[in-house]
Write a protein that holds these residues in place. Structure first.
Motif, PDB file in Angstrom:
ATOM      1  N   ALA A   1      41.608  97.017  60.075  1.00 51.13           N
ATOM      2  CA  ALA A   1      41.198  97.089  58.672  1.00 51.13           C
ATOM      3  C   ALA A   1      42.393  97.048  57.722  1.00 51.13           C
ATOM      4  CB  ALA A   1      40.374  98.348  58.424  1.00 51.13           C
ATOM      5  N   ARG A   2      43.577  97.389  58.206  1.00 51.38           N
ATOM      6  CA  ARG A   2      44.770  97.382  57.350  1.00 51.38           C
ATOM      7  C   ARG A   2      45.159  95.962  56.918  1.00 51.38           C
ATOM      8  NH1 ARG A   2      46.460 102.522  57.415  1.00 51.38           N
ATOM      9  NH2 ARG A   2      46.141 103.730  59.316  1.00 51.38           N
ATOM     10  N   HIS A   3      44.680  94.952  57.655  1.00 49.17           N
ATOM     11  CA  HIS A   3      44.985  93.560  57.275  1.00 49.17           C
ATOM     12  C   HIS A   3      43.730  92.716  57.164  1.00 49.17           C
ATOM     13  CE1 HIS A   3      44.418  92.201  61.408  1.00 49.17           C
ATOM     14  NE2 HIS A   3      45.098  93.262  61.771  1.00 49.17           N
ATOM     15  N   GLY A   4      42.688  93.012  57.915  1.00 51.30           N
ATOM     16  CA  GLY A   4      41.428  92.277  57.843  1.00 51.30           C
ATOM     17  C   GLY A   4      41.554  90.847  58.323  1.00 51.30           C
ATOM     18  N   PRO A   5      40.603  89.995  57.935  1.00 44.76           N
ATOM     19  CA  PRO A   5      40.625  88.595  58.360  1.00 44.76           C
ATOM     20  C   PRO A   5      41.698  87.811  57.598  1.00 44.76           C
ATOM     21  CG  PRO A   5      38.793  88.966  56.877  1.00 44.76           C
ATOM     22  CD  PRO A   5      39.423  90.317  57.129  1.00 44.76           C
ATOM     23  N   PRO A   6      41.947  86.573  58.008  1.00 40.99           N
ATOM     24  CA  PRO A   6      43.057  85.797  57.440  1.00 40.99           C
ATOM     25  C   PRO A   6      43.077  85.662  55.915  1.00 40.99           C
ATOM     26  CG  PRO A   6      42.221  84.696  59.396  1.00 40.99           C
ATOM     27  CD  PRO A   6      41.296  85.850  59.114  1.00 40.99           C
ATOM     28  N   HIS A   7      41.931  85.532  55.247  1.00 39.54           N
ATOM     29  CA  HIS A   7      41.930  85.301  53.805  1.00 39.54           C
ATOM     30  C   HIS A   7      41.865  86.585  52.975  1.00 39.54           C
ATOM     31  CE1 HIS A   7      41.902  81.032  54.316  1.00 39.54           C
ATOM     32  NE2 HIS A   7      40.876  81.125  55.148  1.00 39.54           N
ATOM     33  N   ALA A   8      41.829  87.734  53.639  1.00 40.12           N
ATOM     34  CA  ALA A   8      41.815  89.006  52.915  1.00 40.12           C
ATOM     35  C   ALA A   8      43.224  89.359  52.459  1.00 40.12           C
ATOM     36  CB  ALA A   8      41.275  90.112  53.811  1.00 40.12           C
ATOM     37  N   ALA A   9      43.294  90.114  51.375  1.00 44.55           N
ATOM     38  CA  ALA A   9      44.569  90.657  50.883  1.00 44.55           C
ATOM     39  C   ALA A   9      44.355  92.155  50.696  1.00 44.55           C
ATOM     40  CB  ALA A   9      44.978  89.988  49.588  1.00 44.55           C
ATOM     41  N   VAL A  10      44.623  92.923  51.741  1.00 48.60           N
ATOM     42  CA  VAL A  10      44.390  94.367  51.724  1.00 48.60           C
ATOM     43  C   VAL A  10      45.554  95.052  51.020  1.00 48.60           C
ATOM     44  CG1 VAL A  10      44.064  96.431  53.142  1.00 48.60           C
ATOM     45  CG2 VAL A  10      43.023  94.250  53.842  1.00 48.60           C
ATOM     46  N   ASP A  11      45.231  95.816  49.974  1.00 51.14           N
ATOM     47  CA  ASP A  11      46.248  96.588  49.260  1.00 51.14           C
ATOM     48  C   ASP A  11      46.484  97.934  49.938  1.00 51.14           C
ATOM     49  OD1 ASP A  11      46.521  94.591  47.328  1.00 51.14           O
ATOM     50  OD2 ASP A  11      45.020  95.514  46.016  1.00 51.14           O
ATOM     51  N   ARG A  12      45.379  98.594  50.296  1.00 48.68           N
ATOM     52  CA  ARG A  12      45.483  99.886  50.981  1.00 48.68           C
ATOM     53  C   ARG A  12      44.139 100.227  51.604  1.00 48.68           C
ATOM     54  NH1 ARG A  12      43.848 102.131  45.963  1.00 48.68           N
ATOM     55  NH2 ARG A  12      42.564 103.978  46.290  1.00 48.68           N
ATOM     56  N   ILE A  13      44.151 101.211  52.515  1.00 49.97           N
ATOM     57  CA  ILE A  13      42.897 101.728  53.051  1.00 49.97           C
ATOM     58  C   ILE A  13      42.926 103.252  52.946  1.00 49.97           C
ATOM     59  CG2 ILE A  13      42.606  99.762  54.619  1.00 49.97           C
ATOM     60  CD1 ILE A  13      43.226 101.643  56.940  1.00 49.97           C
ATOM     61  N   ASP A  14      41.762 103.819  52.741  1.00 51.67           N
ATOM     62  CA  ASP A  14      41.576 105.264  52.773  1.00 51.67           C
ATOM     63  C   ASP A  14      40.808 105.579  54.047  1.00 51.67           C
ATOM     64  OD1 ASP A  14      42.675 105.350  50.169  1.00 51.67           O
ATOM     65  OD2 ASP A  14      40.687 105.059  49.278  1.00 51.67           O
ATOM     66  N   VAL A  15      41.329 106.497  54.849  1.00 49.81           N
ATOM     67  CA  VAL A  15      40.718 106.835  56.134  1.00 49.81           C
ATOM     68  C   VAL A  15      40.301 108.304  56.114  1.00 49.81           C
ATOM     69  CG1 VAL A  15      41.034 106.909  58.638  1.00 49.81           C
ATOM     70  CG2 VAL A  15      42.214 105.162  57.276  1.00 49.81           C
ATOM     71  N   THR A  16      39.062 108.557  56.516  1.00 55.01           N
ATOM     72  CA  THR A  16      38.522 109.910  56.560  1.00 55.01           C
ATOM     73  C   THR A  16      37.939 110.169  57.944  1.00 55.01           C
ATOM     74  OG1 THR A  16      37.898 109.674  54.237  1.00 55.01           O
ATOM     75  CG2 THR A  16      36.918 111.501  55.444  1.00 55.01           C
ATOM     76  N   ASP A  17      38.264 111.306  58.536  1.00 59.76           N
ATOM     77  CA  ASP A  17      37.615 111.720  59.776  1.00 59.76           C
ATOM     78  C   ASP A  17      36.171 112.086  59.466  1.00 59.76           C
ATOM     79  OD1 ASP A  17      40.023 111.459  61.117  1.00 59.76           O
ATOM     80  OD2 ASP A  17      40.501 113.587  61.008  1.00 59.76           O
ATOM     81  N   GLU A  18      35.273 111.664  60.337  1.00 59.71           N
ATOM     82  CA  GLU A  18      33.849 111.956  60.184  1.00 59.71           C
ATOM     83  C   GLU A  18      33.307 112.468  61.508  1.00 59.71           C
ATOM     84  OE1 GLU A  18      31.875 111.570  57.472  1.00 59.71           O
ATOM     85  OE2 GLU A  18      33.446 110.744  56.188  1.00 59.71           O
ATOM     86  N   PRO A  19      32.213 113.209  61.491  1.00 63.23           N
ATOM     87  CA  PRO A  19      31.584 113.599  62.752  1.00 63.23           C
ATOM     88  C   PRO A  19      30.890 112.389  63.385  1.00 63.23           C
ATOM     89  CG  PRO A  19      30.332 114.463  60.904  1.00 63.23           C
ATOM     90  CD  PRO A  19      31.569 113.818  60.338  1.00 63.23           C
ATOM     91  N   PRO A  20      31.019 112.217  64.689  1.00 65.14           N
ATOM     92  CA  PRO A  20      30.297 111.125  65.356  1.00 65.14           C
ATOM     93  C   PRO A  20      28.791 111.306  65.200  1.00 65.14           C
ATOM     94  CG  PRO A  20      32.004 112.029  66.799  1.00 65.14           C
ATOM     95  CD  PRO A  20      31.886 112.945  65.618  1.00 65.14           C
ATOM     96  N   THR A  21      28.084 110.191  65.098  1.00 62.32           N
ATOM     97  CA  THR A  21      26.638 110.231  64.918  1.00 62.32           C
ATOM     98  C   THR A  21      25.866 109.824  66.166  1.00 62.32           C
ATOM     99  OG1 THR A  21      26.557 107.978  64.105  1.00 62.32           O
ATOM    100  CG2 THR A  21      26.883 109.717  62.449  1.00 62.32           C
ATOM    101  N   GLY A  22      26.582 109.269  67.139  1.00 59.74           N
ATOM    102  CA  GLY A  22      25.908 108.788  68.338  1.00 59.74           C
ATOM    103  C   GLY A  22      25.247 107.443  68.163  1.00 59.74           C
ATOM    104  N   SER A  23      25.639 106.733  67.116  1.00 57.94           N
ATOM    105  CA  SER A  23      25.031 105.426  66.870  1.00 57.94           C
ATOM    106  C   SER A  23      25.476 104.412  67.921  1.00 57.94           C
ATOM    107  CB  SER A  23      25.388 104.921  65.465  1.00 57.94           C
ATOM    108  OG  SER A  23      26.783 104.743  65.337  1.00 57.94           O
TER     109      SER A  23
END
Length: 89
Positions: free
Chosen positions: A60-82
């Motif tokens: 996600a820090r770079h994504g696909p070739p045509h994306a221009a990622v400035d930054r990402i915010d990452v949060t820990d979450e509880p697993p849902t079992g999905s």
């Protein structure tokens, strides 16, 4: 199992970010979802083994070739079992 919620900022809509993310997650064996948000960001939820989720967060820090990622915010979450990985709206 762990889970992380990621919000990706930059030029990330209209560049096949969601479809590419779903493909990468399916290849990594990670469950969850990805969606566009009204503010122009992309939000994703990754769930699975720590190493695999970590690879998706790194992706996600770079994504696909045509994306221009400035930054990402990452949060820990509880697993849902999905299972599976979906593009949501």
């Amino acid at each position: 199992m762990i889970a992380r919620r990621v919000v990706v900022h930059g030029q990330v809509q209209g560049v096949f970010f969601r479809a590419s993310c779903r493909r990468a997650a399916q290849e990594a064996g990670v469950a969850g979802w990805v969606r566009n948000l009204p503010d122009g960001t992309v939000e994703a939820f990754f769930e699975g083994p720590e190493d695999d989720v970590g690879r998706m967060v790194d992706w996600a820090r770079h994504g696909p070739p045509h994306a221009a990622v400035d930054r990402i915010d990452v949060t820990d979450e509880p697993p849902t079992g999905s299972g599976g990985f979906a593009i949501t709206y």
